[in-house]
Design an enzyme around this catalytic site. Structure first.
Site, mmCIF file in Angstrom:
data_model
loop_
_atom_site.group_PDB
_atom_site.id
_atom_site.type_symbol
_atom_site.label_atom_id
_atom_site.label_comp_id
_atom_site.label_asym_id
_atom_site.label_seq_id
_atom_site.Cartn_x
_atom_site.Cartn_y
_atom_site.Cartn_z
ATOM 1 C CG HIS A 24 -56.805 10.314 66.822
ATOM 2 N ND1 HIS A 24 -57.113 10.989 67.975
ATOM 3 C CD2 HIS A 24 -57.974 10.142 66.176
ATOM 4 C CE1 HIS A 24 -58.408 11.205 68.040
ATOM 5 N NE2 HIS A 24 -58.965 10.707 66.954
ATOM 6 C CG HIS A 80 -67.871 12.389 67.235
ATOM 7 N ND1 HIS A 80 -67.423 13.508 66.578
ATOM 8 C CD2 HIS A 80 -66.739 11.691 67.589
ATOM 9 C CE1 HIS A 80 -66.097 13.501 66.542
ATOM 10 N NE2 HIS A 80 -65.657 12.405 67.133
ATOM 11 C CD GLU A 82 -62.200 11.088 65.222
ATOM 12 O OE1 GLU A 82 -62.620 11.521 66.317
ATOM 13 O OE2 GLU A 82 -60.986 10.940 64.974
ATOM 14 C CG ASP A 84 -63.816 6.717 65.929
ATOM 15 O OD1 ASP A 84 -64.066 7.801 65.365
ATOM 16 O OD2 ASP A 84 -63.525 6.639 67.133
ATOM 17 C CG HIS A 148 -62.751 14.634 70.389
ATOM 18 N ND1 HIS A 148 -61.605 14.439 69.643
ATOM 19 C CD2 HIS A 148 -63.608 13.700 69.951
ATOM 20 C CE1 HIS A 148 -61.759 13.416 68.816
ATOM 21 N NE2 HIS A 148 -62.979 12.961 68.998
ATOM 22 C CG ASP A 167 -65.094 10.170 70.779
ATOM 23 O OD1 ASP A 167 -64.990 8.941 70.717
ATOM 24 O OD2 ASP A 167 -64.938 10.922 69.802
ATOM 25 C CE1 TYR A 195 -61.399 7.410 73.872
ATOM 26 C CE2 TYR A 195 -62.091 9.324 75.119
ATOM 27 C CZ TYR A 195 -62.248 8.473 74.046
ATOM 28 O OH TYR A 195 -63.249 8.704 73.149
ATOM 29 C CG HIS A 228 -64.082 4.775 71.741
ATOM 30 N ND1 HIS A 228 -63.900 4.028 70.612
ATOM 31 C CD2 HIS A 228 -64.046 6.067 71.350
ATOM 32 C CE1 HIS A 228 -63.762 4.841 69.565
ATOM 33 N NE2 HIS A 228 -63.854 6.081 69.985
HETATM 34 FE FE1 FEO Z 1 -63.850 11.305 67.990
HETATM 35 FE FE2 FEO Z 1 -64.079 8.013 68.830
HETATM 36 O O1 FEO Z 1 -63.980 9.472 67.678
#
Ligand code: FEO
Length: 399
Positions: A24, A80, A82, A84, A148, A167, A195, A228
């Site tokens: 981020h 999700h 995002e 990544d 999130h 996440d 995290y 992750h």
């Molecule tokens: Fe919200 Fe691991 O991206």
């Protein structure tokens, strides 16, 4: 790394990013790297859950190929959007153009704005309670807005007692191991806490609500496989309990003294204040912010009930080196934390007032009037700092 079978017929096909050091942008340091986890469910239908960060899409495809020809993928679940986790989708969809994409309405809208080719994708919008039978198993979707991002979703496979929450419950931790019972527990929980603090802290109310909702569903969970880091297999309850603690703002008898100094006077104050706290049996830690990674300090705020922030005054303001820390605390809004401010000044004050405003803006309760000293603290004033620290200790204790 190649694929790893995490349950019979279910494979981790993700990638390990050993080199990433910031996430981020510069706000979250990832000293131990990360992984982008994708999962392949082999059944009558073949289902991929989440993709990876785009630069690693080739490695994802190799890992999928080690299990099955990617053209056989029937379904892609996007928990999700995002980048990544969704960055690799165009490569996946090129190899499996007929695959259906299961995601929330917000995820569909977001994917259409990320990828021009998404106009051609075969979307199936789902909401909480919708299911996807894939053969012997059925996938159940649970929307998780703001956990999130607005598009976020969990996928649950009842037959396997397996939760794929993207996440949530993750950690930025690169490892050759995939499971919690294979890695150092201290490192694992430290990265899980960092995290939570740097990503989920401001969403704590929603975390508590979602935990209650999942508890209310009464579903057995024997494995949590986030997007992750390490998969919770040995003790998935450990991370759920930790989230309960962190989200509810439960803290420990711990205090942080975070400061910066121009010529050493505020450093002298910080040292005496820290010693005052310690003299009352509090676990106090002192951080000079210009020499410290602030995302590590924010991780410590998950446990420390009290944060004491100090700065010399310059131009009627606190030192600029404190700004990134205070900005981040202001946006993450730590839950149920108490604070106070201190600092030395020359001809005009300003730092303490400025810090107090920032702490209050972050929702931190000011529990004591700020301590400001002119120029260099003498022996009497050092004692005053010690006593000021000592008097703060009661706020770090369990009231
Ligand atoms: Fe919200 Fe691991 O991206």
């Amino acid at each position: 790394m190649s694929s790893v079978e995490i349950k019979k017929g279910i494979y981790w096909v993700g990638v390990v990013d050993w080199d990433i050091r910031y996430f981020h942008g510069p706000s979250y340091s990832t000293h131990r790297g990360t992984s982008y986890n994708s999962y392949l469910i082999m059944d009558d239908q073949v289902t991929l859950v989440d993709a990876v960060f785009a630069p690693f899409a080739g490695e994802l495809m190799e890992n999928i190929r080690s299990v099955v020809d990617p053209s056989r993928i029937d379904n892609v679940v996007v928990n999700h959007i995002e980048t990544d986790h969704a960055g690799g989708l165009p490569v996946v969809l090129q190899a499996a153009p007929k695959a259906k994409i299961f995601c929330t309405a917000k995820a569909k809208a977001g994917l259409l704005k990320h990828f021009p080719e998404a106009k051609e994708w075969n979307f199936r919008v789902v909401k909480t309670g919708d299911t996807l039978p894939v053969g012997r198993r059925t996938l159940t979707f649970v929307e998780a807005p703001m956990l999130h991002w607005p598009d976020s979703m969990f996928t649950y496979i009842g037959e396997e007692e397996l939760l794929l929450p993207n996440d949530a419950f993750g950690q930025h931790l690169a490892s050759g191991h995939r499971f919690d019972d294979e890695v150092d527990q201290h490192v694992l929980m430290e990265e899980a806490a960092k995290y939570y603090a740097n990503i989920l802290y401001p969403l704590s109310r929603m975390v508590l609500k979602k935990l209650e909702e999942v508890k209310g569903m009464n579903i057995p969970i024997s494995m949590i496989a986030p997007s992750h880091g390490i998969i919770w297999r040995g003790d998935p309850g450990k991370i759920i309990q930790a989230y309960q603690r962190w989200a509810s703002g439960e803290g420990q008898e711990k205090a942080l003294v975070v400061y910066d100094t121009m010529w050493g006077s505020t450093a002298t104050m910080a040292r005496a204040i820290t010693e005052g706290l310690i003299s009352e049996g509090i676990e106090a830690r002192q951080y000079k912010i210009s020499k410290t990674d602030y995302s590590d300090v924010i991780k410590e705020m998950l446990e420390a009930r009290l944060v004491v922030v100090g700065s010399s005054t310059i131009h009627r303001h606190f030192l600029a080196s404190l700004s990134p820390f205070l900005d981040e605390v202001g946006s993450l809004k730590p839950v149920k934390r108490m604070g106070a401010a201190f600092g030395s000044y020359g001809w005009s004050k300003g730092a303490v007032k400025g810090i107090e405003g920032r702490l209050q803006g972050a929702g931190i309760e000011l529990v004591k009037e700020g301590l400001e000293l002119l120029w260099v603290p003498d022996e009497e004033e050092k004692k005053e700092c010690f006593e000021w620290g000592r008097s703060l200790a009661s706020f770090a204790k369990n009231k």
